[in-house]
Design a protein around this motif. Structure first.
Motif, PDB file in Angstrom:
ATOM      1  N   LEU A   7      -8.758  44.405 -40.199  1.00  0.00           N
ATOM      2  CA  LEU A   7      -7.567  44.487 -41.043  1.00  0.00           C
ATOM      3  C   LEU A   7      -7.275  43.155 -41.725  1.00  0.00           C
ATOM      4  O   LEU A   7      -6.760  43.127 -42.837  1.00  0.00           O
ATOM      5  N   ALA A   8      -7.604  42.059 -41.064  1.00  0.00           N
ATOM      6  CA  ALA A   8      -7.313  40.746 -41.642  1.00  0.00           C
ATOM      7  C   ALA A   8      -8.370  40.293 -42.636  1.00  0.00           C
ATOM      8  O   ALA A   8      -8.049  39.829 -43.724  1.00  0.00           O
ATOM      9  N   TYR A   9      -9.658  40.427 -42.286  1.00  0.00           N
ATOM     10  CA  TYR A   9     -10.722  39.849 -43.109  1.00  0.00           C
ATOM     11  C   TYR A   9     -11.831  40.818 -43.484  1.00  0.00           C
ATOM     12  O   TYR A   9     -12.826  40.399 -44.075  1.00  0.00           O
ATOM     13  N   GLY A  10     -11.695  42.070 -43.154  1.00  0.00           N
ATOM     14  CA  GLY A  10     -12.790  43.006 -43.360  1.00  0.00           C
ATOM     15  C   GLY A  10     -13.039  43.361 -44.809  1.00  0.00           C
ATOM     16  O   GLY A  10     -12.116  43.576 -45.580  1.00  0.00           O
ATOM     17  N   VAL A  19     -11.946  45.721 -53.083  1.00  0.00           N
ATOM     18  CA  VAL A  19     -11.067  44.936 -52.220  1.00  0.00           C
ATOM     19  C   VAL A  19      -9.652  45.500 -52.288  1.00  0.00           C
ATOM     20  O   VAL A  19      -9.239  46.076 -53.285  1.00  0.00           O
ATOM     21  N   ASN A  20      -8.922  45.315 -51.226  1.00  0.00           N
ATOM     22  CA  ASN A  20      -7.566  45.812 -51.118  1.00  0.00           C
ATOM     23  C   ASN A  20      -6.650  44.635 -50.796  1.00  0.00           C
ATOM     24  O   ASN A  20      -6.877  43.945 -49.807  1.00  0.00           O
ATOM     25  N   PRO A  21      -5.613  44.364 -51.599  1.00  0.00           N
ATOM     26  CA  PRO A  21      -4.749  43.226 -51.300  1.00  0.00           C
ATOM     27  C   PRO A  21      -3.847  43.444 -50.085  1.00  0.00           C
ATOM     28  O   PRO A  21      -3.262  42.495 -49.581  1.00  0.00           O
ATOM     29  N   TRP A  22      -3.726  44.661 -49.602  1.00  0.00           N
ATOM     30  CA  TRP A  22      -2.822  44.948 -48.488  1.00  0.00           C
ATOM     31  C   TRP A  22      -3.485  44.799 -47.137  1.00  0.00           C
ATOM     32  O   TRP A  22      -2.865  44.360 -46.180  1.00  0.00           O
ATOM     33  N   TYR A  23      -4.736  45.185 -47.007  1.00  0.00           N
ATOM     34  CA  TYR A  23      -5.421  45.113 -45.712  1.00  0.00           C
ATOM     35  C   TYR A  23      -6.931  45.134 -45.925  1.00  0.00           C
ATOM     36  O   TYR A  23      -7.418  45.562 -46.961  1.00  0.00           O
ATOM     37  N   GLY A  24      -7.662  44.645 -44.918  1.00  0.00           N
ATOM     38  CA  GLY A  24      -9.120  44.657 -44.960  1.00  0.00           C
ATOM     39  C   GLY A  24      -9.651  46.066 -44.806  1.00  0.00           C
ATOM     40  O   GLY A  24      -9.002  46.929 -44.224  1.00  0.00           O
ATOM     41  N   THR A  25     -10.852  46.292 -45.301  1.00  0.00           N
ATOM     42  CA  THR A  25     -11.375  47.663 -45.332  1.00  0.00           C
ATOM     43  C   THR A  25     -12.723  47.834 -44.660  1.00  0.00           C
ATOM     44  O   THR A  25     -13.356  48.868 -44.832  1.00  0.00           O
ATOM     45  N   GLY A  26     -13.197  46.867 -43.914  1.00  0.00           N
ATOM     46  CA  GLY A  26     -14.507  47.021 -43.303  1.00  0.00           C
ATOM     47  C   GLY A  26     -14.709  46.115 -42.115  1.00  0.00           C
ATOM     48  O   GLY A  26     -13.789  45.435 -41.678  1.00  0.00           O
TER      49      GLY A  26
END
Length: 91
Positions: A7-10, A19-26
């Motif tokens: 959630l922080a760096y994914g 990319v998502n500015p709200w949460y990491g995605t991977g």
């Protein structure tokens, strides 16, 4: 480890441009990630956030609700704020 660091760096390895500015995605469960030193560094800050709150609620809260709160704090709330503040894809 399971979801907090993702959630922080994914970043999704199949689509790194998404990319998502709200949460990491991977990188769930640190899959395909070689950033163990940064994970451990962030773990220390998440644990510090939990211990600061434990001092604030000492003898004011029952143990089971505190464990639930600490779990949510270190696995969801801290990683989201960490993504917003320190990840290059955040705000």
């Amino acid at each position: 480890w399971a979801i907090g660091y993702a959630l922080a760096y994914g970043v999704d390895p199949s689509d790194p441009d998404n990319v998502n500015p709200w949460y990491g995605t991977g990188n769930w469960f640190l899959h395909e990630s070689h950033d163990a030193a940064n994970w451990f560094f962030q773990l220390s800050f998440a644990a510090t956030a939990a211990t600061i709150d434990s001092g604030a609620v000492a003898e004011r809260m029952q143990f089971v609700p505190y464990i639930i709160y600490s779990g949510l704090l270190t696995s969801v709330f801290y990683p989201l704020v960490c993504h917003w503040c320190w990840d290059s894809n955040g705000f």
